[in-house]
Design a protein around this motif. Structure first.
Motif, PDB file in Angstrom:
ATOM      1  N   VAL A  29       0.887  -1.175   0.000  1.00 54.50           N
ATOM      2  CA  VAL A  29       0.000   0.000   0.000  1.00 54.50           C
ATOM      3  C   VAL A  29       0.920   1.219   0.000  1.00 54.50           C
ATOM      4  O   VAL A  29       1.636   1.472   0.960  1.00 54.50           O
ATOM      5  CB  VAL A  29      -0.916  -0.014   1.244  1.00 54.50           C
ATOM      6  N   ARG A  58      -3.920   9.523  -2.221  1.00 59.88           N
ATOM      7  CA  ARG A  58      -3.885  10.348  -1.005  1.00 59.88           C
ATOM      8  C   ARG A  58      -2.952  11.524  -1.130  1.00 59.88           C
ATOM      9  O   ARG A  58      -2.764  12.261  -0.163  1.00 59.88           O
ATOM     10  CB  ARG A  58      -3.421   9.500   0.195  1.00 59.88           C
ATOM     11  N   LYS A 142     -11.286  -6.568   0.610  1.00 55.91           N
ATOM     12  CA  LYS A 142     -10.250  -6.066   1.514  1.00 55.91           C
ATOM     13  C   LYS A 142     -10.872  -6.003   2.909  1.00 55.91           C
ATOM     14  O   LYS A 142     -11.959  -5.444   3.075  1.00 55.91           O
ATOM     15  CB  LYS A 142      -9.828  -4.674   1.033  1.00 55.91           C
ATOM     16  N   PHE A 144     -10.574  -4.241   6.171  1.00 55.98           N
ATOM     17  CA  PHE A 144      -9.887  -3.018   6.589  1.00 55.98           C
ATOM     18  C   PHE A 144     -10.687  -2.293   7.658  1.00 55.98           C
ATOM     19  O   PHE A 144     -11.908  -2.181   7.513  1.00 55.98           O
ATOM     20  CB  PHE A 144      -9.691  -2.096   5.374  1.00 55.98           C
ATOM     21  N   THR A 170      -5.832  -5.731   5.443  1.00 53.35           N
ATOM     22  CA  THR A 170      -4.923  -4.596   5.298  1.00 53.35           C
ATOM     23  C   THR A 170      -5.166  -3.644   6.462  1.00 53.35           C
ATOM     24  O   THR A 170      -6.316  -3.424   6.847  1.00 53.35           O
ATOM     25  CB  THR A 170      -5.223  -3.844   3.980  1.00 53.35           C
ATOM     26  N   GLY A 171      -4.075  -3.089   7.001  1.00 54.86           N
ATOM     27  CA  GLY A 171      -4.216  -2.120   8.088  1.00 54.86           C
ATOM     28  C   GLY A 171      -3.633  -2.671   9.377  1.00 54.86           C
ATOM     29  O   GLY A 171      -4.220  -3.559   9.991  1.00 54.86           O
ATOM     30  N   GLY A 172      -2.454  -2.182   9.723  1.00 56.30           N
ATOM     31  CA  GLY A 172      -1.820  -2.619  10.967  1.00 56.30           C
ATOM     32  C   GLY A 172      -1.090  -3.942  10.853  1.00 56.30           C
ATOM     33  O   GLY A 172      -0.745  -4.555  11.866  1.00 56.30           O
ATOM     34  N   ILE A 173      -0.834  -4.399   9.630  1.00 57.51           N
ATOM     35  CA  ILE A 173      -0.139  -5.683   9.438  1.00 57.51           C
ATOM     36  C   ILE A 173       1.336  -5.411   9.188  1.00 57.51           C
ATOM     37  O   ILE A 173       1.704  -4.424   8.537  1.00 57.51           O
ATOM     38  CB  ILE A 173      -0.779  -6.465   8.271  1.00 57.51           C
ATOM     39  N   GLY A 192      -0.132  -3.979   2.938  1.00 55.37           N
ATOM     40  CA  GLY A 192       0.523  -3.216   4.001  1.00 55.37           C
ATOM     41  C   GLY A 192       1.481  -2.191   3.454  1.00 55.37           C
ATOM     42  O   GLY A 192       1.960  -2.298   2.320  1.00 55.37           O
ATOM     43  N   SER A 193       1.753  -1.196   4.292  1.00 53.67           N
ATOM     44  CA  SER A 193       2.653  -0.115   3.883  1.00 53.67           C
ATOM     45  C   SER A 193       4.084  -0.358   4.332  1.00 53.67           C
ATOM     46  O   SER A 193       4.943   0.453   4.041  1.00 53.67           O
ATOM     47  CB  SER A 193       2.138   1.214   4.450  1.00 53.67           C
TER      48      SER A 193
HETATM   49  C1  3PG Z   1      -4.098   1.806   4.374  1.00 48.88           C
HETATM   50  O1  3PG Z   1      -5.044   1.845   3.609  1.00 48.88           O
HETATM   51  O2  3PG Z   1      -3.599   2.786   4.925  1.00 48.88           O
HETATM   52  C2  3PG Z   1      -3.550   0.474   4.579  1.00 48.88           C
HETATM   53  O3  3PG Z   1      -4.435  -0.248   5.309  1.00 48.88           O
HETATM   54  C3  3PG Z   1      -2.178   0.448   5.097  1.00 48.88           C
HETATM   55  O4  3PG Z   1      -2.185   0.261   6.448  1.00 48.88           O
HETATM   56  P1  3PG Z   1      -0.792   0.095   7.183  1.00 48.88           P
HETATM   57  O5  3PG Z   1      -0.065   1.405   7.006  1.00 48.88           O
HETATM   58  O6  3PG Z   1      -1.180  -0.124   8.613  1.00 48.88           O
HETATM   59  O7  3PG Z   1      -0.074  -1.057   6.559  1.00 48.88           O
END
Ligand code: 3PG
Length: 220
Positions: A29, A58, A142, A144, A170-173, A192-193
């Motif tokens: 991400v 974004r 997804k 999320f 996705t999110g916090g992984i 993930g980012s």
């Molecule tokens: C997002 O959309 O920001 C993603 O879920 C990325 O999340 P992360 O930065 O926690 O991996």
């Protein structure tokens, strides 16, 4: 414009959402703040074995970044994340995105993606949202924000009533927690980012990004 061909990247095969999970266990991400980072970043990820790239809408340069990556790195499958409106969908398609990701699901997003021929990975966080997305024909979703919305236990719980639905949490992984998600039968891939840390981009440390991509490719 549909996802089957981009005027800037030449002929490309049509995608379906499930294809996004066929190229490795992790979808990065990506947040691009500087346009000149886009192409070296995509090359660094592909060099590490990661070719499905989600560029989030974004930043002011996100659409131009998608266009630049798609043109200069044809091995990459570049999509647009953070789709929130039908206008976002149209802009993503015009930039050459081959798939879309939305943080949540609305009928407007679903209809816009269908009209554009853009495969969509729609976001959900609850059973009701899974029902709304799957009623519109989406069976790869997804999850999320994964860790905040219940993580692995929530995905195990969703597997009961939604045995026909697969997820991309996705999110916090992180690289440490990803294997727990990837071990679940209803998880095809995680997002993930962590593969694209902002400090590595600022420093132009592309070899670090390739290393992170290589480590992510080896998961599961
Ligand atoms: C997002 O959309 O920001 C993603 O879920 C990325 O999340 P992360 O930065 O926690 O991996």
């Amino acid at each position: 414009m549909t996802n089957t061909r981009s005027s800037t990247t030449g002929t490309t095969a049509p995608l379906v959402p499930a294809d996004l999970a066929r190229h490795g266990p992790v979808i990065p991400v990506i947040v691009v703040d500087q346009l000149d980072h886009a192409v070296p970043l995509a090359r660094a990820l592909v060099a590490g074995g990661v070719k499905v790239l989600e560029v989030t809408l974004r930043t002011p340069v996100a659409l131009a970044a998608i266009e630049a990556m798609a043109r200069a790195v044809p091995e990459a499958i570049v999509g647009a994340g953070t789709l929130r409106t039908a206008a976002d969908v149209r802009a993503a398609c015009d930039a050459g995105a081959r798939f879309g990701v939305s943080p949540g699901y609305t009928r407007e997003i679903g209809a816009a993606c269908r009209a554009a021929g853009l495969p969509l990975l729609p976001g959900v966080a609850t059973a009701g949202e899974v029902m709304a997305a799957s009623a519109d024909g989406h069976d790869f979703l997804k999850f999320f924000p994964a860790s905040a919305a219940g993580g692995v236990p929530m995905l195990k719980a969703l597997a009961g009533p939604f045995a026909d639905v697969a997820f991309c949490p996705t999110g916090g992984i992180s690289v440490e927690t990803a294997p727990q998600y990837l071990a679940l039968p209803n998880v095809r891939v995680v997002g993930g980012s962590w593969l694209t840390p902002a400090d590595a981009l600022r420093a132009g440390d592309w070899s670090r990004i390739t290393q992170l991509a290589r480590a992510a490719s080896a998961l599961r």
